[in-house]
Design a protein around this motif. Structure first.
Motif, PDB file in Angstrom:
ATOM      1  N   HIS A 198       0.947  -1.169  -0.104  1.00  0.00           N
ATOM      2  CA  HIS A 198       0.088  -0.066  -0.036  1.00  0.00           C
ATOM      3  C   HIS A 198       0.337   1.779   0.107  1.00  0.00           C
ATOM      4  O   HIS A 198       1.955   1.305   0.650  1.00  0.00           O
ATOM      5  CB  HIS A 198      -1.045   0.032   1.568  1.00  0.00           C
ATOM      6  N   ALA A 199       0.195   2.137  -0.704  1.00  0.00           N
ATOM      7  CA  ALA A 199       1.162   3.461  -0.906  1.00  0.00           C
ATOM      8  C   ALA A 199       2.112   4.073   0.427  1.00  0.00           C
ATOM      9  O   ALA A 199       2.926   4.259   0.994  1.00  0.00           O
ATOM     10  CB  ALA A 199       0.335   4.341  -1.409  1.00  0.00           C
ATOM     11  N   ASP A 200       0.834   4.159   1.780  1.00  0.00           N
ATOM     12  CA  ASP A 200       1.496   4.264   3.020  1.00  0.00           C
ATOM     13  C   ASP A 200       2.296   3.157   3.674  1.00  0.00           C
ATOM     14  O   ASP A 200       2.966   4.599   4.693  1.00  0.00           O
ATOM     15  CB  ASP A 200       0.189   4.623   4.148  1.00  0.00           C
ATOM     16  N   GLN A 201       2.571   2.370   3.702  1.00  0.00           N
ATOM     17  CA  GLN A 201       4.100   1.587   3.959  1.00  0.00           C
ATOM     18  C   GLN A 201       4.700   1.325   3.082  1.00  0.00           C
ATOM     19  O   GLN A 201       5.702   1.164   3.065  1.00  0.00           O
ATOM     20  CB  GLN A 201       2.862  -0.084   3.735  1.00  0.00           C
ATOM     21  N   LEU A 202       4.810   1.585   1.755  1.00  0.00           N
ATOM     22  CA  LEU A 202       5.456   1.592   0.106  1.00  0.00           C
ATOM     23  C   LEU A 202       6.706   2.207   0.767  1.00  0.00           C
ATOM     24  O   LEU A 202       7.779   1.922   0.958  1.00  0.00           O
ATOM     25  CB  LEU A 202       5.018   1.610  -0.580  1.00  0.00           C
ATOM     26  N   GLU A 203       6.497   3.599   0.773  1.00  0.00           N
ATOM     27  CA  GLU A 203       7.508   4.762   0.718  1.00  0.00           C
ATOM     28  C   GLU A 203       8.642   4.640   2.202  1.00  0.00           C
ATOM     29  O   GLU A 203       9.963   5.069   1.947  1.00  0.00           O
ATOM     30  CB  GLU A 203       6.964   6.049   0.744  1.00  0.00           C
TER      31      GLU A 203
END
Length: 148
Positions: free
Chosen positions: A23-28
């Motif tokens: 998920h974008a919020d976990q990925l970065e």
């Protein structure tokens, strides 16, 4: 192996080990963690030095959680449509006109992009359905391909 490839592989491995859904919020933050470790190793000469961490994080995030080299075009509001005729023929429509891009994909990149598009569309690509035009979240990206 270049820095982006190393960081992508290490990020994917960390995702697998932690059992995460991408998920974008976990990925970065996860990629930044990998980049920090990579920077420590590069200071000792184990791996090549990074020159632009932010750009690399964005590229790796697009490869893992987005649509790879196509992600920048998907994020561009001036791009109306994207289509793939082959790995070396990636077209976009801007202002009602089509143009061939300079993007050249590998077969694996095309396969991965098509699979991610199909997952979000609920469609399939196989011998009984050799052409597909799934619309993505942005309703601007379509692909056509046939199985090999």
């Amino acid at each position: 192996m270049d820095a982006a490839t190393i960081i992508e592989a290490e990020s994917r491995e960390l995702i697998r080990r932690r059992g995460l859904d991408v998920h974008a919020d976990q990925l970065e933050p996860l990629i930044r963690e990998v980049v920090a470790d990579y920077d420590r190793r590069s200071s000792s000469g184990e791996v090549p030095v990074l020159h632009d961490d932010d750009t690399l994080v964005a590229q790796v995030a697009a490869r893992i959680g987005g649509f790879g080299p196509l992600q920048e075009m998907l994020d561009d509001p001036g791009v109306e449509e994207i289509w793939l005729n082959s790995p070396s023929q990636v077209f976009v429509a801007r202002n009602g006109r089509s143009e061939l891009t300079t993007i050249v994909l590998t077969d694996d990149e095309v396969r991965g992009i098509v699979e991610r598009m199909l997952v979000s569309s609920g469609r399939r690509l196989d011998m009984s359905s050799p052409f597909v035009g799934p619309c993505c979240r942005t309703v601007r990206a379509c692909t056509s391909s046939s199985p090999r």
